[in-house]
Design a protein around this motif. Structure first.
Motif, PDB file in Angstrom:
ATOM      1  N   MET C   1       0.833  -1.213   0.000  1.00 18.62           N
ATOM      2  CA  MET C   1       0.000   0.000   0.000  1.00 18.62           C
ATOM      3  C   MET C   1       0.871   1.269   0.000  1.00 18.62           C
ATOM      4  O   MET C   1       1.880   1.341   0.692  1.00 18.62           O
ATOM      5  CB  MET C   1      -0.902   0.000   1.237  1.00 18.62           C
ATOM      6  N   ARG C   2       0.448   2.226  -0.778  1.00 22.62           N
ATOM      7  CA  ARG C   2       1.197   3.481  -0.842  1.00 22.62           C
ATOM      8  C   ARG C   2       1.009   4.273   0.435  1.00 22.62           C
ATOM      9  O   ARG C   2      -0.080   4.332   0.990  1.00 22.62           O
ATOM     10  CB  ARG C   2       0.634   4.321  -1.985  1.00 22.62           C
ATOM     11  N   ASP C   3       2.065   4.875   0.838  1.00 18.55           N
ATOM     12  CA  ASP C   3       1.921   5.786   1.967  1.00 18.55           C
ATOM     13  C   ASP C   3       1.182   7.019   1.481  1.00 18.55           C
ATOM     14  O   ASP C   3       1.339   7.454   0.353  1.00 18.55           O
ATOM     15  CB  ASP C   3       3.311   6.179   2.469  1.00 18.55           C
ATOM     16  N   TRP C   4       0.342   7.596   2.316  1.00 21.05           N
ATOM     17  CA  TRP C   4      -0.421   8.755   1.836  1.00 21.05           C
ATOM     18  C   TRP C   4       0.451  10.004   1.749  1.00 21.05           C
ATOM     19  O   TRP C   4       0.083  10.992   1.157  1.00 21.05           O
ATOM     20  CB  TRP C   4      -1.665   9.003   2.682  1.00 21.05           C
ATOM     21  N   GLU C   5       1.624   9.929   2.360  1.00 18.29           N
ATOM     22  CA  GLU C   5       2.532  11.058   2.186  1.00 18.29           C
ATOM     23  C   GLU C   5       3.270  10.859   0.871  1.00 18.29           C
ATOM     24  O   GLU C   5       3.589   9.750   0.491  1.00 18.29           O
ATOM     25  CB  GLU C   5       3.526  11.106   3.345  1.00 18.29           C
ATOM     26  N   SER C   6       3.561  11.948   0.196  1.00 16.59           N
ATOM     27  CA  SER C   6       4.137  11.805  -1.138  1.00 16.59           C
ATOM     28  C   SER C   6       5.592  11.370  -1.045  1.00 16.59           C
ATOM     29  O   SER C   6       6.284  11.643  -0.080  1.00 16.59           O
ATOM     30  CB  SER C   6       4.071  13.138  -1.855  1.00 16.59           C
ATOM     31  N   ASP C   7       6.013  10.648  -2.093  1.00 15.46           N
ATOM     32  CA  ASP C   7       7.414  10.245  -2.090  1.00 15.46           C
ATOM     33  C   ASP C   7       8.264  11.375  -2.674  1.00 15.46           C
ATOM     34  O   ASP C   7       7.774  12.230  -3.409  1.00 15.46           O
ATOM     35  CB  ASP C   7       7.603   8.928  -2.848  1.00 15.46           C
ATOM     36  N   PRO C   8       9.552  11.359  -2.354  1.00  9.46           N
ATOM     37  CA  PRO C   8      10.411  12.490  -2.706  1.00  9.46           C
ATOM     38  C   PRO C   8      10.462  12.764  -4.210  1.00  9.46           C
ATOM     39  O   PRO C   8      10.585  13.911  -4.622  1.00  9.46           O
ATOM     40  CB  PRO C   8      11.782  12.085  -2.187  1.00  9.46           C
ATOM     41  N   ALA C   9      10.344  11.714  -5.003  1.00  7.94           N
ATOM     42  CA  ALA C   9      10.433  11.913  -6.457  1.00  7.94           C
ATOM     43  C   ALA C   9       9.376  12.908  -6.926  1.00  7.94           C
ATOM     44  O   ALA C   9       9.627  13.742  -7.798  1.00  7.94           O
ATOM     45  CB  ALA C   9      10.249  10.583  -7.172  1.00  7.94           C
ATOM     46  N   GLU C  10       8.218  12.830  -6.304  1.00 12.23           N
ATOM     47  CA  GLU C  10       7.135  13.713  -6.729  1.00 12.23           C
ATOM     48  C   GLU C  10       7.350  15.156  -6.301  1.00 12.23           C
ATOM     49  O   GLU C  10       6.819  16.077  -6.896  1.00 12.23           O
ATOM     50  CB  GLU C  10       5.804  13.209  -6.170  1.00 12.23           C
ATOM     51  N   GLN C  11       8.130  15.335  -5.260  1.00  9.60           N
ATOM     52  CA  GLN C  11       8.346  16.701  -4.827  1.00  9.60           C
ATOM     53  C   GLN C  11       9.202  17.498  -5.798  1.00  9.60           C
ATOM     54  O   GLN C  11       9.193  18.721  -5.799  1.00  9.60           O
ATOM     55  CB  GLN C  11       8.968  16.727  -3.436  1.00  9.60           C
ATOM     56  N   GLU C  12       9.931  16.768  -6.618  1.00 11.35           N
ATOM     57  CA  GLU C  12      10.729  17.445  -7.632  1.00 11.35           C
ATOM     58  C   GLU C  12       9.829  18.295  -8.520  1.00 11.35           C
ATOM     59  O   GLU C  12      10.142  19.409  -8.898  1.00 11.35           O
ATOM     60  CB  GLU C  12      11.469  16.415  -8.502  1.00 11.35           C
ATOM     61  N   SER C  13       8.668  17.726  -8.849  1.00 10.92           N
ATOM     62  CA  SER C  13       7.753  18.452  -9.720  1.00 10.92           C
ATOM     63  C   SER C  13       6.797  19.302  -8.890  1.00 10.92           C
ATOM     64  O   SER C  13       5.773  19.727  -9.336  1.00 10.92           O
ATOM     65  CB  SER C  13       6.960  17.463 -10.574  1.00 10.92           C
ATOM     66  N   ALA C 350      -7.282   4.963  14.946  1.00 13.43           N
ATOM     67  CA  ALA C 350      -8.265   5.637  14.093  1.00 13.43           C
ATOM     68  C   ALA C 350      -7.546   6.500  13.047  1.00 13.43           C
ATOM     69  O   ALA C 350      -7.908   6.521  11.862  1.00 13.43           O
ATOM     70  CB  ALA C 350      -9.185   6.507  14.931  1.00 13.43           C
ATOM     71  N   SER C 351      -6.514   7.202  13.478  1.00 11.53           N
ATOM     72  CA  SER C 351      -5.774   8.063  12.576  1.00 11.53           C
ATOM     73  C   SER C 351      -5.115   7.250  11.465  1.00 11.53           C
ATOM     74  O   SER C 351      -5.158   7.624  10.297  1.00 11.53           O
ATOM     75  CB  SER C 351      -4.720   8.844  13.366  1.00 11.53           C
ATOM     76  N   LEU C 352      -4.542   6.132  11.865  1.00 10.85           N
ATOM     77  CA  LEU C 352      -3.909   5.263  10.869  1.00 10.85           C
ATOM     78  C   LEU C 352      -4.956   4.766   9.874  1.00 10.85           C
ATOM     79  O   LEU C 352      -4.709   4.672   8.676  1.00 10.85           O
ATOM     80  CB  LEU C 352      -3.249   4.079  11.585  1.00 10.85           C
ATOM     81  N   GLY C 353      -6.136   4.451  10.433  1.00 10.78           N
ATOM     82  CA  GLY C 353      -7.234   4.003   9.561  1.00 10.78           C
ATOM     83  C   GLY C 353      -7.522   5.048   8.497  1.00 10.78           C
ATOM     84  O   GLY C 353      -7.680   4.732   7.318  1.00 10.78           O
ATOM     85  N   LYS C 354      -7.545   6.326   8.880  1.00 10.93           N
ATOM     86  CA  LYS C 354      -7.842   7.379   7.904  1.00 10.93           C
ATOM     87  C   LYS C 354      -6.726   7.491   6.873  1.00 10.93           C
ATOM     88  O   LYS C 354      -6.975   7.693   5.682  1.00 10.93           O
ATOM     89  CB  LYS C 354      -8.051   8.722   8.608  1.00 10.93           C
ATOM     90  N   LYS C 355      -5.500   7.328   7.330  1.00 10.12           N
ATOM     91  CA  LYS C 355      -4.381   7.388   6.373  1.00 10.12           C
ATOM     92  C   LYS C 355      -4.506   6.258   5.343  1.00 10.12           C
ATOM     93  O   LYS C 355      -4.255   6.456   4.162  1.00 10.12           O
ATOM     94  CB  LYS C 355      -3.046   7.300   7.113  1.00 10.12           C
ATOM     95  N   ARG C 356      -4.915   5.085   5.822  1.00 14.94           N
ATOM     96  CA  ARG C 356      -5.052   3.938   4.904  1.00 14.94           C
ATOM     97  C   ARG C 356      -6.170   4.193   3.892  1.00 14.94           C
ATOM     98  O   ARG C 356      -5.994   4.001   2.698  1.00 14.94           O
ATOM     99  CB  ARG C 356      -5.378   2.669   5.695  1.00 14.94           C
ATOM    100  N   THR C 357      -7.319   4.611   4.397  1.00 14.45           N
ATOM    101  CA  THR C 357      -8.446   4.846   3.488  1.00 14.45           C
ATOM    102  C   THR C 357      -8.076   5.891   2.443  1.00 14.45           C
ATOM    103  O   THR C 357      -8.402   5.752   1.265  1.00 14.45           O
ATOM    104  CB  THR C 357      -9.676   5.367   4.264  1.00 14.45           C
ATOM    105  N   ALA C 358      -7.369   6.939   2.896  1.00 16.25           N
ATOM    106  CA  ALA C 358      -6.968   7.990   1.970  1.00 16.25           C
ATOM    107  C   ALA C 358      -6.084   7.421   0.869  1.00 16.25           C
ATOM    108  O   ALA C 358      -6.248   7.741  -0.311  1.00 16.25           O
ATOM    109  CB  ALA C 358      -6.235   9.097   2.711  1.00 16.25           C
ATOM    110  N   ALA C 359      -5.165   6.565   1.272  1.00 17.20           N
ATOM    111  CA  ALA C 359      -4.247   5.984   0.300  1.00 17.20           C
ATOM    112  C   ALA C 359      -5.019   5.145  -0.713  1.00 17.20           C
ATOM    113  O   ALA C 359      -4.724   5.171  -1.914  1.00 17.20           O
ATOM    114  CB  ALA C 359      -3.200   5.144   1.011  1.00 17.20           C
ATOM    115  N   ILE C 360      -6.029   4.428  -0.234  1.00 18.98           N
ATOM    116  CA  ILE C 360      -6.818   3.608  -1.150  1.00 18.98           C
ATOM    117  C   ILE C 360      -7.571   4.503  -2.141  1.00 18.98           C
ATOM    118  O   ILE C 360      -7.573   4.260  -3.346  1.00 18.98           O
ATOM    119  CB  ILE C 360      -7.810   2.712  -0.364  1.00 18.98           C
ATOM    120  N   TRP C 361      -8.163   5.553  -1.626  1.00 22.87           N
ATOM    121  CA  TRP C 361      -8.871   6.491  -2.508  1.00 22.87           C
ATOM    122  C   TRP C 361      -7.934   7.079  -3.551  1.00 22.87           C
ATOM    123  O   TRP C 361      -8.282   7.168  -4.726  1.00 22.87           O
ATOM    124  CB  TRP C 361      -9.491   7.635  -1.692  1.00 22.87           C
ATOM    125  N   LEU C 362      -6.752   7.459  -3.072  1.00 19.59           N
ATOM    126  CA  LEU C 362      -5.787   8.058  -3.996  1.00 19.59           C
ATOM    127  C   LEU C 362      -5.413   7.076  -5.086  1.00 19.59           C
ATOM    128  O   LEU C 362      -5.388   7.411  -6.270  1.00 19.59           O
ATOM    129  CB  LEU C 362      -4.531   8.491  -3.253  1.00 19.59           C
TER     130      LEU C 362
END
Ligand SMILES: Cc1cc2nc3c(=O)[nH]c(=O)nc-3n(C[C@H](O)[C@H](O)[C@H](O)COP(=O)(O)OP(=O)(O)OC[C@H]3O[C@@H](n4cnc5c(N)ncnc54)[C@H](O)[C@@H]3O)c2cc1C
Ligand code: SF4
Ligand code: SF4
Ligand code: SF4
Ligand code: SF4
Lengths: 646, 214, 376
Positions: C1-13, C350-362
């Motif tokens: 599963m992707r972390d909901w925080e962006s990976d560094p490669a994307e910050q380049e753009s 609960a917070s982790l749950g929200k991070k997971r759901t967000a990642a799935i949506w993304l």
């Protein structure tokens, strides 16, 4: 700088084609003239209005072309000579009445002048009014130079009285808006009393009621009139031939194309090889005359604008007379020798004639041409835009702000007037106006869009319409929208005048074409009487306009917003600036994030200048009209406006 | 009674921007020529002129014939430009190696320049281009002179004066006065005569008017 | 599963202007309505609860894009610049302390959503001069909130309760910055807090943005916010909008939205409410306003919801947050009670749950998600 009363009979003066037509009408003793403004026709009524005088010459700007024609017809029925004037598409508007009028016939000489606009130099169509002459079965005359425009108009009244029907005179932009030498004739003293004789039987053309019924009988009579006209055309001085007895190529032409054809022959030095049959009476064609000239040669080129009207008629005659005149090769629009769209000019005609005769048109030296191309390539364009201080710019700014906030993809149905610029040049209307058709059609189209909600359309629909256009054709469309309960926001852009064509009067003003005081018809009261909510606003009040619009956009049914502010070119505004406006450089954010030149990049009033060196906005004091509107859009408060001293 | 012209027809283009008095200039000049007994045709394009577009008048002058209101491409004999880049625009279509050009140096920026999208050529570049394409090119600060006379619109009359000074057409100050008196309220005649004389002198002396300060 | 925080490669753009903002956020339906891009320039504005573009801006880089909580953000870098890393947790961000509190003043509590902690703290901060201006969300037209600016502690104490339609709080902050306020405190949802944090760390261009005036961010826990248009349409079916006085979402086991009206309390099943949730909230992985000085949410207590609803749980994240809370304790503005065992762990879960759901949506959003990067 135009024809005036002082000029004397016999003088050779420079007149614009339209002035020459007006002069012809005056020399024919015209008593009533009516029209609706439209480029390139407006100067005819304008010129006549300068000669208007109670009891001698009555001139009016009518609400639309159909009414203008009806007004002129009434004068004719009462035995007076009358004239109605319009641009090409105006004939479409008048055509319903014209169909019936030509059936009933006329009494006093009556002329319809239509000014076409090949190339759409100031129109959104290049429609051809010549076809109406054929469709309505009335004679058609086309002048080929400025002097002739006068002579032909004068004679057209005689012809009309000879056949007891309307005669159409057709001009084009390059005749109407060009000028040339004209020798003035006498202005007759006319005294005929206006009286409508209507006690006789229907069959009596002089004393009976005037109507197109009984239709078959009247229609037959109308066609007899047309045959009579054709007979008169056989030896009309307006049809001439110039060139060798038996040319290699016969050019048949009319109107401004005559001048292009002459020039083409001269450019090619083909005087000995090509002849020109110039026709002034282009419908119905006189058959014997045509036969005489078609006999001269085998190759025939027809030069005309825009569609192959003459070409088709000549071909029909040639087919009918083929046994006597032999088989011809025709060049023109149908075979692609000349383009079937846009206006012609001497170069296009020279190219066509050169191609047929195998002559190369003269060319400038290649070396010069190269230099020319290299040195003139990158010139900044002159884009058209709303004038400095134009209330329409402010109106569309307010509309844009409201539509973007509303966020449902709303759009404006545009209409004919200066504000058509918003549809023609998207940046000028801030990308809000999305349709543009005939006078008043924006409202009709909106009325239709406004019924598409049940089909899933969620976009709010707006229609804009100028004051003159409102009276002309928007009223029935608006009534339709009201009655059908269409969901539209109707915005009247009321700038108190027919600004586009030069401030002719209209029913919303308290003065008529003759400069007399006249009652005005109030747009707000009219709309109110339709039973829909009417809000009156000032386009220069940005926040007010926007808030009102956002509210209206969310309400169902027809809502009317009248944005009232007089045109920046209106005489009272030209005299004096309302605000003194300047840019405070220290505050101007320029290209930086935080503004990015909103005023010069998006708003684009020509009074604002982007100074490339200083990277700041500036006001060009000569061009700025002092409306003060831009001060309200600057995010930094850098545009300062101060009320000008009284 | 008509005087001699170097060409028949003699083709003049008067060009400028809406609001510069282009139409007035072409009518004044043409009326002078009609008085001299010439057949004159003016073709004008002024549909949307009030809204900042280019305005161009074609004037055809002939001792005998009526010519088309549109000059054939490459056939201008004289170009009178009330605005500098309009001179170049007209040269592009109607220029030829023997054309003479009179240019008023006062620029009127197109919208694209005002808004910073396009760049307006420098005065030097304009002079260079016109000079390279014309047999004779004269540059005047007509608007500045007109402002000095109290009204920038008189720039068009300065340019008509310059046409007279050029000596290619049989028009002089007297003729100008007769024509202008017919149309102008008497109060405005004096300023017009002044403007005409300034333009005429500037070209006749072959010394350009004082340059516009840039 | 992707972390909901962006990976560094994307910050380049991760640099852009309005065009990129429109492509990646507004046009992609991910706008939170925070208003961070509004009021900086003439190009964006808020209408109802929607941020709209008025005219096109062609700058390649701008503050709108930089501040937006929905453009790619290196959250780890942001956290390490603003917080003491030793107290950072992967689930809840910085946690210096965890408390159960409520306002001592019963009047404040009555008007408040839960325990009135937020209102009490903001009033206190104003009274003590820690801030001179507070930006809150007040009552607007119908169920639409309105950003309000308060300088008077008494007035601040009168405000309270949550609006489940977003308020353009950061737009109001941008506006107030231009005035003569010197120390501004903001009550912010997680996305609004993130926008403010981004503004703090982004290099700003020519025009000043006054972020140094930001002295206090009180975060609100947030599960999601609702679209005004959709919520209004839903409520219109149940009641007269003018009668609505408030709303709340009890713990998840109730699965309802409570709507308080002048007459009764209407309970709407979350199944009916779900379609009204803003798209951007589904992709948001921050439940506790990790980029605040302290965050406040509803409490979970062994006595059950009826008692818990008048208490708050508070996560203190910064020194400044701790000072304010301690001041409130000292002056008796807040009451404290013992934190029930396991509460922090439940919150983390609960917070982790929200991070997971967000990642799935993304992930479900496909390419858009890739480009948009993260969910603030
Ligand atoms: C959209 C939304 C969703 C929430 N979801 C949860 C959740 O899932 N779980 C949870 O524990 N808590 C949630 N909360 C927080 C909760 O509703 C309370 O705000 C919090 O418990 C503080 O209670 P209080 O009594 O101290 O607040 P009060 O003293 O009543 O103060 C409330 C403060 O919130 C501000 N505010 C109200 N609405 C908004 C808004 N839309 N945007 C920004 N500021 C606002 C007001 O200005 C006021 O200062 C949510 C809040 C909001 C606004
Ligand atoms: S005040 Fe501003 S908007 Fe009005 S004319 Fe001058 S520059 Fe244009
Ligand atoms: S809108 Fe104002 S700040 Fe922006 S460039 Fe124009 S004058 Fe300068
Ligand atoms: S000016 Fe700056 S903040 Fe405004 S839209 Fe352009 S880039 Fe974004
Ligand atoms: S999330 Fe905030 S900053 Fe981003 S686009 Fe929406 S309102 Fe603007």
């Amino acid at each position: 700088m135009s024809m005036d009363r002082e000029q004397k009979e016999g003088a050779e003066v420079l007149l614009m084609g339209n002035e020459s037509i007006a002069r012809g009408a005056l020399e024919a003793g015209v008593r009533v003239a009516a029209g609706y403004p439209g480029t390139p026709s407006s100067e005819i009524i304008e010129t006549l209005s300068r000669f208007s005088e109670a009891g001698k010459l009555y001139v009016e700007w009518s609400t639309n072309e159909k009414v203008a024609m009806e007004v002129a017809a009434a004068a004719s029925f009462a035995g007076l000579r009358s004239l109605c004037v319009m641009k090409q598409n105006g004939v479409n508007v008048a055509s319903d009445f014209l169909l019936h009028l030509t059936g009933s016939g006329t009494r006093g000489g009556m002329i319809l002048v239509s000014c076409d606009d090949p190339g759409a130099l100031s129109s959104v169509n290049e429609g051809e009014s010549r076809h109406f002459a054929r469709l309505m079965e009335i004679p058609l005359l086309e002048p080929a130079d400025f002097w002739e425009a006068k002579e032909m108009t004068r004679w057209a009244f005689d012809l009309s009285e000879a056949i007891r029907n309307v005669v159409m005179v057709r001009s084009v932009t390059r005749m109407s808006h060009a000028s040339g030498n004209v020798v003035l004739g006498p202005l007759p003293a006319v005294t005929a009393k206006a009286q409508f004789l209507c006690d006789g039987p229907v069959s009596d053309p002089d004393r009976g009621p005037v109507t197109s019924a009984p239709v078959i009988q009247k229609h037959r009579l109308q066609q007899e009139k047309l045959r009579k006209a054709a007979a008169l055309f056989e030896d009309s001085p307006f049809n001439t031939y110039e060139g060798p007895e038996t040319p290699e190529l016969l050019i048949i032409t009319s109107s401004a194309c005559t001048l292009y054809s002459r020039e083409a022959i001269s450019l090619l030095r083909a005087e000995g090889r090509a002849g020109i049959l110039k026709l002034g009476t282009t419908w119905p064609l006189p058959p014997a005359l045509l036969k005489r000239h078609l006999r001269r040669t085998e190759k025939v080129l027809i030069v005309e604008e825009v569609l192959p009207f003459l070409e088709d008629q000549v071909k029909i005659l040639a087919a009918e007379q083929a046994r006597e005149i032999g088989i011809k090769t025709f060049y023109g629009k149908n075979d692609g020798t000349l383009p079937m769209v846009g206006e012609l000019n001497p170069d296009l005609v020279a190219a066509a004639v050169g191609q047929i005769l195998g002559i190369d048109p003269p060319a400038i030296p290649a070396e010069y041409r190269e230099k020319l191309r290299a040195l003139t390539a990158a010139l900044p364009k002159r884009e058209q835009t709303f004038c400095p201080g134009c209330p329409h710019r402010a109106s569309f700014w307010g509309i844009r702000e409201a539509l973007q906030r509303d966020h449902r993809g709303g759009f404006v149905c545009g209409d004919i007037g200066c504000y058509a610029m918003a549809s023609l040049f998207p940046a000028a209307g801030f990308h809000t106006a999305k349709t543009l058709h005939a006078m008043g059609s924006g409202t009709g189209i909106a009325s239709g869009f406004g019924k598409l909600g049940p089909f899933g359309m969620e976009q709010p629909v707006l229609a804009v319409c100028g004051d003159s256009t409102f009276y002309h054709a928007a009223i029935p469309a608006l009534i339709n929208a009201v009655h059908q309960n269409a969901d539209i926001t109707f915005i009247a852009l009321d700038n108190s005048g027919t600004a586009m064509t030069g401030f002719q009067s209209h029913p919303g003003l308290d003065v008529n074409a003759m400069g007399e005081a006249s009652p005005k018809v109030d747009i707000a009261a009219l709309c109110g009487a339709m039973g829909v909510p009417v809000t009156i606003g000032d386009p220069f009040d940005l926040i007010g306009t926007r808030v009102t619009l956002n509210r209206l956009l969310e309400e169902p049914g027809v809502k009317v917003l009248i944005l009232k502010q007089s045109c920046a070119l209106s005489p009272e505004k030209k005299v004096k600036k309302r605000f003194l406006v300047r840019v405070d450089e220290a505050l101007c954010r320029g290209e930086a994030c935080g503004c990015n030149r909103l005023c010069t990049r998006i708003f684009r009033c020509p009074g604002l200048l982007w100074n490339r060196e200083r990277k700041k906005a500036e006001i060009d004091e000569v061009i700025c009209a002092g409306c003060g509107f831009c001060a309200g859009i600057c995010p930094a408060g850098a545009i300062r406006s101060e009320e000008a001293a009284k | 009674m008509t005087e001699h012209l170097t060409k028949d027809p003699y083709n003049i283009v008067i060009t400028g921007v809406g609001g510069q008095g282009n139409v007035m200039a072409s009518r004044v000049l043409s009326n002078m020529l009609v008085r001299k007994g010439f057949r004159v045709t003016i073709g004008e394009t002024f549909g949307m002129s009030q809204r900042g577009g280019s305005v161009m008048s074609h004037i055809r002058v002939s001792p005998t014939a009526v010519w088309s209101p549109q000059i054939p491409k490459g056939m201008a004999n004289l170009i009178v430009a009330l605005e500098p880049i309009e001179a170049i625009r007209v040269l592009a279509d109607y220029g030829n190696p023997s054309v003479k050009v009179l240019v008023n140096l006062r620029a009127i920026y197109p919208v694209g320049v005002i808004t910073g999208e396009d760049e307006y050529p420098s005065e030097g570049k304009i002079r260079e281009t016109v000079a390279a394409l014309a047999a004779e090119a004269r540059f005047l600060a007509a608007t500045e002179e007109a402002i000095r006379l109290g009204n920038p619109i008189l720039g068009n009359i300065v340019m008509i004066g310059a046409v007279s000074g050029l000596g290619v057409l049989p028009i002089d100050r007297e003729l100008f006065e007769t024509v202008i008196r017919e149309w102008m309220p008497a109060a405005r005649v004096e300023a017009n005569l002044h403007a005409f004389a300034i333009g005429q002198a500037a070209v006749a002396l072959k010394s350009p008017l004082p340059q516009r300060e840039v | 599963m992707r972390d909901w925080e962006s990976d560094p490669a994307e910050q380049e753009s991760g640099k852009g202007g309005q065009k990129e903002l429109d492509e990646q956020v507004l046009g992609a339906g991910l706008c939170t309505g925070c208003g961070a891009c509004v009021g900086l320039c003439p190009y964006q504005t808020v209408y109802h609860d929607r941020t709209v573009v008025l005219h096109a801006c062609d700058l390649a880089q701008g503050r709108c894009y930089a501040a937006c909580p929905r453009t790619p953000t290196d959250l780890a870098a942001l956290r390490s610049r603003l917080y003491n890393e030793t107290v950072c947790t992967p689930e809840l961000g910085a946690v210096k302390g965890f408390f159960i509190t409520r306002a001592t003043d019963e009047g404040v509590r009555r008007r408040a959503q839960h325990g009135g902690t937020v209102t009490a703290l903001m009033a206190l901060a104003l009274r003590e001069g820690l801030i001179d201006t507070a930006i809150l969300a007040g009552e607007g037209e119908g169920i639409l909130p309105r950003s309000i600016t308060v300088r008077d502690p008494e007035a601040a104490g009168m405000q309270g309760s949550s609006r489940f339609v977003v308020s353009p709080t950061v737009a109001e902050f941008n506006r107030v910055c231009l005035g003569n306020a010197a120390k501004i405190g903001v009550v912010a949802t997680p996305c609004q807090a993130l926008a403010l944090a981004k503004m703090r760390t982004q290099p700003v261009s020519a025009a000043e943005n006054g972020i140094e005036k930001l002295h206090l961010v009180v975060g609100l826990f947030c599960g999601w916010a609702l679209s005004w248009q959709k919520l209004a349409a839903l409520l219109k079916k149940k009641t007269d909008l003018a009668r609505v006085t408030g709303m709340d979402i009890p713990p998840s086991c109730y699965h309802t939205l409570e709507v308080y009206t002048t007459g009764e309390t209407i309970r709407i099943s979350l199944d009916e409410v779900d379609p009204c949730v803003r798209e951007s909230c589904r992709t948001c992985g921050d439940m506790t306003a990790e980029f605040s000085d302290l965050s406040v949410g509803s409490a979970r207590l062994p006595e059950g919801w009826e008692t818990a609803r008048s208490w708050n749980q508070v996560i203190v994240r910064t020194e400044r947050g701790m000072d304010l809370l301690e001041l409130a304790r000292r002056l008796g503005v807040l009451e404290f009670r013992a934190t029930p065992p396991g509460n922090l762990e439940k919150l983390k879960a609960a917070s982790l749950g929200k991070k997971r759901t967000a990642a799935i949506w993304l992930a479900g959003r496909g390419n858009t998600a890739e480009r948009t990067g993260q969910a603030g």
